[in-house]
Design a protein around this motif. Structure first.
Motif, PDB file in Angstrom:
ATOM      1  N   ASN A  10       0.838  -1.197   0.000  1.00 27.67           N
ATOM      2  CA  ASN A  10       0.000   0.000   0.000  1.00 27.67           C
ATOM      3  C   ASN A  10       0.875   1.249   0.000  1.00 27.67           C
ATOM      4  N   ALA A  29      -2.498   3.576  -4.335  1.00 25.11           N
ATOM      5  CA  ALA A  29      -3.650   3.980  -3.524  1.00 25.11           C
ATOM      6  C   ALA A  29      -4.627   2.821  -3.405  1.00 25.11           C
ATOM      7  N   GLN A  36      -6.425  -2.181  -5.599  1.00 23.57           N
ATOM      8  CA  GLN A  36      -5.544  -1.038  -5.426  1.00 23.57           C
ATOM      9  C   GLN A  36      -5.207  -0.463  -6.806  1.00 23.57           C
ATOM     10  N   ASP A  39      -0.981   5.231  -8.994  1.00 21.05           N
ATOM     11  CA  ASP A  39      -1.222   6.627  -9.348  1.00 21.05           C
ATOM     12  C   ASP A  39      -0.148   7.059 -10.358  1.00 21.05           C
ATOM     13  N   GLU A  63     -11.935   9.282  -8.760  1.00 18.08           N
ATOM     14  CA  GLU A  63     -12.212   8.756  -7.423  1.00 18.08           C
ATOM     15  C   GLU A  63     -13.680   9.023  -7.132  1.00 18.08           C
TER      16      GLU A  63
END
Length: 439
Positions: A10, A29, A36, A39, A63
């Protein structure tokens, strides 16, 4: 370039660029649920490289906290609520409030919200001149595209997208007026006068009333049809970043007014690979014609050299049964039983195709289960909706999802205008020759 080295679950993802002898760490992210993401927003500036992902099969474009899909597990949730639970314990107005404001309303908030929506169901009277300008045989989705886009010419008081009050008012108007527009499009196509909305009815009842009632006689609203339509509306209300929702977001990123954005969503939904699939499924049944020909068409669907495909089977995201399909399947069989539909050859053909496809190992192995569009087409036909209205009703249901995503996108402080890049494969730089020298 080697991209198989994950440096933290993570934390970061390390890319090794063998051409330039460098490593680049990109942040990773994690959402509340699901996968996950890497980015890559700084990738080009740091490496001079872009990603290539036709169809955005591995790309998260934004998002969002509105809806969640797990294709492997067969899960669809609206703001944390399983769609099955919402169908069992809520109505469409509950779901609209949920998608717009983040949670289910209490009794007081629901009453206020329902009043706000019903207050805006009427159309400006001059809008009805638009319908008279279309040919009688125009597809309702063509009419819907034009009239929804034209709403911005009538409701100037809610076009400031920076104003929360304007956005809320525009959202209410779109949710409320979409069924009025869709019903009027159908009524004009059959030469009947439009039926004004009745604010004493529920949202689903009003759709049926405006579609099927006549000024010359009383119209009885069948509770079984209302229940089936409410379920249809709920399961179609939102579905993450589908093509039409992404279109609404992309259009809205330019600052376009909400009516133009939703009109763009309507246009995108019309495609047979998206919302038009329920109508395309019925066209396929016409092509099959009879139960005797089902084996022939199943064989054709298995043949990689045959362009024929079973419409209404399989889904881009779901690798197990679409949870909406389970709801629509149960609703389909329940409605046919309650309406006493036992001798419709068309519906018999659809149900026989469903049975044989579910029993076929090929389709099970490929996870080509009957999807929501397959069952919704049968349901809408049994209720008396013409085939041309299937996708229009999908648009009625999905409007609240489009509006919720549009609002979320506008409020996002990181919002930028959508501007994908491309992998250019055309001619390199070349000179312009005088016309007499050109071959």
């Amino acid at each position: 370039m080697n991209d198989d080295n994950r440096s933290g679950r993570n934390d970061t993802y390390t890319l090794t660029d063998n051409r330039h002898g460098q490593q680049v760490e990109l942040p990773v992210a994690a959402g509340t649920d699901g996968y996950q993401v890497i980015d890559i927003r700084g990738l080009y500036d740091r490496t001079g490289l872009l990603t290539y992902d036709p169809g955005f099969t591995s790309t998260c474009s934004c998002e969002s906290d509105i809806s969640f899909i797990d294709g492997k597990q067969g899960i669809l949730r609206y703001r944390g609520y399983d769609v099955e639970d919402l169908v069992a314990r809520a109505d469409y107005m509950d779901v609209c409030y949920l998608l717009l404001f983040g949670d289910l309303p209490n009794a007081e908030h629901k009453q206020i919200f329902r009043k706000e929506i019903t207050y805006h169901t009427m159309l400006h009277e001059q809008i009805y001149y638009f319908f008279r300008g279309f040919r009688r045989d125009s597809h309702p989705m063509a009419v819907l595209c034009g009239v929804v886009g034209a709403l911005s010419a009538f409701y100037h008081d809610a076009l400031d997208i920076t104003s929360p009050a304007h956005r809320t008012l525009a959202s209410y108007r779109l949710i409320a007026k979409m069924p009025t527009i869709a019903a009027a499009a159908y009524r004009f196509s059959i030469g009947h006068p439009p039926v004004y909305p009745d604010n004493s009815l529920t949202f689903g009842e009003n759709v049926l009333h405006m579609m099927f009632s006549e000024p010359t006689e009383d119209y009885h609203i069948d509770p079984a049809m209302t229940r089936a339509l409410e379920r249809f509306l709920i399961v179609h209300a939102d579905h993450e970043q589908g093509t039409s929702t992404s279109t609404v977001r992309m259009t809205g990123s330019s600052g376009a007014n909400p009516f133009a954005c939703i009109a763009a969503g309507v246009a995108s939904l019309w495609g047979p690979a998206h919302g038009g699939a329920n109508e395309a499924g019925m066209v396929m049944l016409d092509q099959i014609g009879s139960k005797d020909r089902i084996p022939e068409f199943l064989a054709r669907a298995k043949d990689p050299n045959d362009p024929f495909r079973l419409m209404g089977f399989g889904h881009r995201v779901y690798q197990s049964i679409d949870p909406r399909s389970r709801i629509m399947r149960d609703t389909c069989h329940e409605l046919l039983e309650e309406l006493g539909v036992h001798d419709d050859p068309y519906l018999d053909l659809a149900l026989e195709l469903e049975r044989r496809a579910l029993e076929d190992e090929y389709f099970a192995e490929k996870k080509l289960y009957p999807n929501m569009n397959f069952y919704s087409g049968i349901i809408l036909r049994a209720m008396g909706f013409p085939r041309s209205m299937f996708t229009a009703l999908f648009a009625v249901a999905r409007t609240v999802g489009w509006v919720a995503h549009w609002n979320e996108m506008i409020e996002d402080p990181t919002r930028k205008i959508s501007r994908p890049r491309q992998l250019y494969t055309g001619e390199s730089k070349r000179p312009v020759k005088p016309v007499q020298e050109r071959i």
